[in-house]
Design an enzyme around this catalytic site. Sequence first.
Site, short mmCIF file in Angstrom:
data_model
loop_
_atom_site.label_atom_id
_atom_site.label_comp_id
_atom_site.label_asym_id
_atom_site.label_seq_id
_atom_site.Cartn_x
_atom_site.Cartn_y
_atom_site.Cartn_z
N ASN A 9 0.86 -1.18 0.00
CA ASN A 9 0.00 0.00 0.00
C ASN A 9 0.90 1.24 0.00
O ASN A 9 1.50 1.56 1.02
CB ASN A 9 -0.89 -0.04 1.25
N TRP A 10 0.98 1.89 -1.15
CA TRP A 10 1.90 3.02 -1.28
C TRP A 10 1.33 4.31 -0.69
O TRP A 10 2.02 5.33 -0.67
CB TRP A 10 2.27 3.22 -2.75
N LYS A 11 0.09 4.28 -0.29
CA LYS A 11 -0.56 5.45 0.35
C LYS A 11 -0.37 6.72 -0.50
O LYS A 11 -0.33 6.64 -1.72
CB LYS A 11 -0.06 5.63 1.78
N HIS A 95 -9.23 0.88 5.18
CA HIS A 95 -7.89 1.01 5.75
C HIS A 95 -7.97 1.89 6.99
O HIS A 95 -8.78 2.81 7.07
CB HIS A 95 -6.92 1.62 4.72
N GLU A 97 -6.36 4.29 8.10
CA GLU A 97 -6.27 5.75 7.92
C GLU A 97 -7.58 6.31 7.39
O GLU A 97 -7.96 7.45 7.71
CB GLU A 97 -5.09 6.08 7.00
N GLU A 168 -5.11 -5.48 10.63
CA GLU A 168 -4.07 -4.47 10.85
C GLU A 168 -4.32 -3.75 12.16
O GLU A 168 -5.11 -2.79 12.21
CB GLU A 168 -4.09 -3.44 9.71
N GLY A 174 2.59 1.79 10.74
CA GLY A 174 3.51 2.92 10.59
C GLY A 174 4.25 3.29 11.86
O GLY A 174 4.88 4.35 11.94
N SER A 214 3.64 -2.61 10.29
CA SER A 214 5.10 -2.62 10.43
C SER A 214 5.74 -3.94 10.03
O SER A 214 6.68 -4.40 10.67
CB SER A 214 5.49 -2.23 11.86
N GLY A 235 2.86 -1.27 4.29
CA GLY A 235 2.92 0.16 3.99
C GLY A 235 4.35 0.58 3.71
O GLY A 235 4.89 0.37 2.63
N GLY A 236 4.99 1.16 4.73
CA GLY A 236 6.32 1.76 4.56
C GLY A 236 7.33 0.88 3.84
O GLY A 236 8.04 1.34 2.94
C1 PEP Z 1 -0.60 -0.19 6.04
O1 PEP Z 1 -0.65 0.97 5.72
O2 PEP Z 1 -1.49 -0.95 5.68
C2 PEP Z 1 0.53 -0.63 6.85
C3 PEP Z 1 0.46 -1.83 7.36
O3 PEP Z 1 1.56 0.25 7.03
P1 PEP Z 1 3.01 -0.08 7.66
O4 PEP Z 1 3.47 -1.35 7.00
O5 PEP Z 1 3.87 1.10 7.30
O6 PEP Z 1 2.83 -0.26 9.11
#
Ligand code: PEP
Length: 256
Positions: A9-11, A95, A97, A168, A174, A214, A235-236
């Site tokens: 997920n590049w957000k 998600h 966010e 999640e 994050g 994470s 994500g990251g």
């Molecule tokens: C996400 O945005 O779905 C996520 C899991 O982010 P991260 O891996 O950065 O925690």
Amino acid sequence: MRRPLVAGNWKMNLTLAEARALAQGVASKAASFGNAEVGVIPAFVHVAAVGEAIKGSNVALGAQDAYWEKNGAFTGEISTAMLVDLGVKYVLVGHSERRHVLGETSAICNKKVHAILNVPSLSCIYCIGEKLEERQANKTFDVCRSQLVDGLAGVDKAKAERLVIAYEPVWAIGTGLNATKEQAQEAHAFIRGELAKIFDAATAASIRIQYGGSVKASNAAELMSQPDVDGALVGGASLKADEFAGIIAAAAAAKR
Ligand code: PEP
């Protein structure tokens, strides 16, 4: 055996040129991990270019959201038909966010889940998970149950083969704080039990449940080793092709 799905997920990140380059990097690395399914989920404005960049590879294209109406006066929204046009396969819904920064409820998610699953070529990744204070108050299962029951209300089990759940925990997204493998497995097993009540046991056994929060190349192997963890929503760490490839490799090795 459920085929693991690792999706990045590049957000709201990357320039167009960076998104193209990352997509090409992921496509070239993903070629070696046949038993893991791989997806990239760029920002809407990069979906078409990323689709071009991964054409012919085994990387699937995703989108971060979709609106439930087919078309019309919904400024700023994107329909499922627009996404299908661009070759999208996976669409995220709910998600954390969107839920906790932008105020999306499970009732709104439910409309989106239906709109997505009503399109035969689309799969929906429905995201759920508890906040830190909810975990500390022993409400993890209650939160996950209500997000599943409300978000999946009325979904026909015949369409559930195109449903993926992403567990999640919000406190892990994050933050660099991932759930332990035991916490992840406990939540995933609970979620599968709830899916069995919503659909039936066979359907629940076939639905992939990704872990997100994470995930990195260094912790992916132990998370992916858990029996009810069927891949990762990342994500990251998905913003670096090498790091993302390490996660894909871990998922592929764990579910061989
Ligand atoms: C996400 O945005 O779905 C996520 C899991 O982010 P991260 O891996 O950065 O925690």
